[in-house]
Design a protein around this motif. Structure first.
Motif, PDB file in Angstrom:
ATOM      1  N   TRP A 103     -10.944 -79.809 -64.121  1.00 45.93           N
ATOM      2  CA  TRP A 103     -11.847 -81.034 -64.183  1.00 45.93           C
ATOM      3  C   TRP A 103     -12.464 -81.179 -62.969  1.00 45.93           C
ATOM      4  CZ3 TRP A 103     -11.301 -85.291 -61.622  1.00 45.93           C
ATOM      5  CH2 TRP A 103     -10.053 -85.157 -60.748  1.00 45.93           C
ATOM      6  N   VAL A 104     -11.730 -80.898 -61.671  1.00 42.21           N
ATOM      7  CA  VAL A 104     -12.371 -81.175 -60.545  1.00 42.21           C
ATOM      8  C   VAL A 104     -13.639 -80.334 -60.392  1.00 42.21           C
ATOM      9  CG1 VAL A 104     -12.017 -80.947 -58.040  1.00 42.21           C
ATOM     10  CG2 VAL A 104     -10.277 -81.861 -59.452  1.00 42.21           C
ATOM     11  N   ILE A 105     -13.399 -79.188 -60.950  1.00 43.18           N
ATOM     12  CA  ILE A 105     -14.580 -78.070 -60.549  1.00 43.18           C
ATOM     13  C   ILE A 105     -15.770 -78.537 -61.502  1.00 43.18           C
ATOM     14  CG2 ILE A 105     -15.327 -75.659 -61.167  1.00 43.18           C
ATOM     15  CD1 ILE A 105     -12.382 -74.802 -60.350  1.00 43.18           C
ATOM     16  N   LEU A 107     -31.060 -83.510 -60.053  1.00 42.11           N
ATOM     17  CA  LEU A 107     -32.157 -84.352 -60.908  1.00 42.11           C
ATOM     18  C   LEU A 107     -32.835 -85.590 -60.209  1.00 42.11           C
ATOM     19  CD1 LEU A 107     -30.317 -83.984 -64.403  1.00 42.11           C
ATOM     20  CD2 LEU A 107     -32.431 -83.065 -63.516  1.00 42.11           C
ATOM     21  N   ILE A 108     -31.815 -86.460 -59.786  1.00 43.65           N
ATOM     22  CA  ILE A 108     -32.228 -87.347 -58.966  1.00 43.65           C
ATOM     23  C   ILE A 108     -33.274 -87.174 -57.900  1.00 43.65           C
ATOM     24  CG2 ILE A 108     -31.608 -89.175 -57.465  1.00 43.65           C
ATOM     25  CD1 ILE A 108     -29.105 -89.410 -59.130  1.00 43.65           C
ATOM     26  N   GLY A 109     -33.003 -86.082 -57.207  1.00 41.12           N
ATOM     27  CA  GLY A 109     -33.635 -85.655 -56.016  1.00 41.12           C
ATOM     28  C   GLY A 109     -35.224 -85.267 -56.494  1.00 41.12           C
ATOM     29  N   TRP A 110     -34.976 -84.534 -57.740  1.00 41.89           N
ATOM     30  CA  TRP A 110     -36.485 -84.118 -58.086  1.00 41.89           C
ATOM     31  C   TRP A 110     -37.156 -85.207 -58.605  1.00 41.89           C
ATOM     32  CZ3 TRP A 110     -38.699 -84.477 -63.062  1.00 41.89           C
ATOM     33  CH2 TRP A 110     -39.847 -83.743 -63.363  1.00 41.89           C
ATOM     34  N   ILE A 168     -22.037 -83.435 -60.988  1.00 47.51           N
ATOM     35  CA  ILE A 168     -22.418 -84.100 -59.806  1.00 47.51           C
ATOM     36  C   ILE A 168     -23.492 -83.663 -59.147  1.00 47.51           C
ATOM     37  CG2 ILE A 168     -21.826 -85.338 -57.420  1.00 47.51           C
ATOM     38  CD1 ILE A 168     -19.035 -85.668 -58.488  1.00 47.51           C
ATOM     39  N   LEU A 169     -23.569 -82.390 -58.692  1.00 49.06           N
ATOM     40  CA  LEU A 169     -24.458 -81.543 -58.163  1.00 49.06           C
ATOM     41  C   LEU A 169     -25.725 -81.485 -59.043  1.00 49.06           C
ATOM     42  CD1 LEU A 169     -22.598 -78.494 -56.603  1.00 49.06           C
ATOM     43  CD2 LEU A 169     -23.330 -80.405 -55.439  1.00 49.06           C
ATOM     44  N   ILE A 170     -25.440 -81.320 -60.338  1.00 52.02           N
ATOM     45  CA  ILE A 170     -26.663 -81.231 -61.231  1.00 52.02           C
ATOM     46  C   ILE A 170     -27.365 -82.709 -61.225  1.00 52.02           C
ATOM     47  CG2 ILE A 170     -27.265 -81.223 -63.740  1.00 52.02           C
ATOM     48  CD1 ILE A 170     -25.032 -78.923 -64.117  1.00 52.02           C
TER      49      ILE A 170
END
Length: 330
Positions: A159-161, A173-176, A167-169
């Motif tokens: 679940w951590v992976i 998306l927020i950065g884009w 979180i990275l995705i």
């Protein structure tokens, strides 16, 4: 009551019993170290109290402990306290020290100055050195020396992976989205029509400046140099605006060379030359013209502006005619 307070009171009682005067009469001064224990392990802290037993109220100058303790590290120092014990006074100071050197470490002998209250005499109280035994941590002779264990890798829960990937995705998306909002082309707003203000004619600017100069009454106040400097600058600025020649950066003879190419009459050129040269003399040669010359310079400047404003540079220059010699009114 906390442990430090108990130790402090017990120590005072012990010092009172050990240092009781053997006989009455003159005041007896006695000083001594005391500790809560005399054997410590390396790095272990020990409380040390320095006490002085005396009869009358007095002030004592305890040492600067940072410079006194050899083989010990000073942890803390309490303030000096005075208490009554068996009819006498005990003044003491509590220290907390430690040591990282094994063996017998000695608290140094002291000489504590005392100023007896009201006696204006200074005595010194001797405190004998005090040994403290510092021992190392004992190791069993039969104890087995073991190697350092290897680093054990603990697998991450699934679940951590997945949470990290999510979180990275989300961050991507927020950065884009931020990048798109910042860099997307924005519709250009139609520029508001700006109403062009008509340029103020050069002759109006010059006439206004001449009127302002006249109202200052500079030459009447004795500021002759400043008066002619402003007349010269006003005429130069007018020539530059009217005829597009670099008059402000030119000296008088350069302006007159350029004036030969301008549609000016001989009379205008002569008046211009006389006025600029008069201003040069007043500014640089400390020449003081007469009062009539002051008035004539203003009249000539106005005359030149009024006469040359009629010149239209967009039309071909007419043949020069001889102009009757009429001087400007004084």
């Amino acid at each position: 009551m906390n442990v430090n307070a108990c130790i402090w009171h017990i120590t005072i009682a012990i010092c009172g019993l050990l240092l009781l005067p053997l006989s009455g009469g003159a005041q007896t001064l006695q000083g001594a170290y005391s500790t809560d224990r005399q054997d410590i392990q390396i790095g272990e802290q020990v409380q040390v109290q320095v006490s002085v037993l005396h009869d009358a109220p007095a002030e004592f100058q305890f040492p600067d402990w940072k410079d006194q303790l050899k083989g010990f590290d000073l942890i803390s120092v309490d303030s000096v306290r005075t208490a009554s014990q068996e009819g006498r006074l005990v003044t003491s100071q509590m220290l907390v020290v430690t040591s990282f050197d094994s063996g017998t470490q000695v608290l140094p002998p002291l000489a504590i100055p005392m100023l007896a209250g009201g006696a204006n005499s200074v005595d010194t109280i001797a405190v004998e050195e005090y040994p403290i035994e510092v021992t190392t941590v004992e190791l069993g002779e039969q104890a087995e020396i073991k190697d350092v264990k290897e680093i054990r890798e603990v697998p991450l829960p699934t679940w951590v992976i997945f949470a990290g990937i999510g979180i990275l995705i989300a961050l991507g998306l927020i950065g884009w989205g931020i990048y798109y909002l910042v860099t997307r082309p924005k519709p250009e707003a139609a520029p508001e029509p700006v109403e062009a203000k008509p340029a103020v004619p050069a002759h109006e600017i010059a006439m206004r400046k001449l009127a302002q100069l006249e109202s200052k009454k500079l030459w009447q106040a004795g500021e002759v140099k400043e008066y002619y400097a402003e007349i010269s600058e006003i005429l130069r600025d007018y020539l530059e605006r009217k005829f597009s020649i670099p008059a402000l950066e030119s000296v008088t003879h350069e302006i007159m060379d350029q004036a030969r190419e301008l549609p000016l009459t001989d009379k205008m050129r002569r008046h211009l030359k006389d006025t600029l040269e008069m201003a040069d003399l007043a500014k640089f040669a400390k020449f003081t013209p007469s009062e009539q010359a002051h008035l004539d310079s203003m009249d000539i400047a106005r005359y030149l502006v009024k006469e040359t404003k009629k010149i239209d540079l967009s039309k071909p220059e007419p043949e020069e005619t001889t102009e009757p010699e009429t001087e400007p009114a004084a």
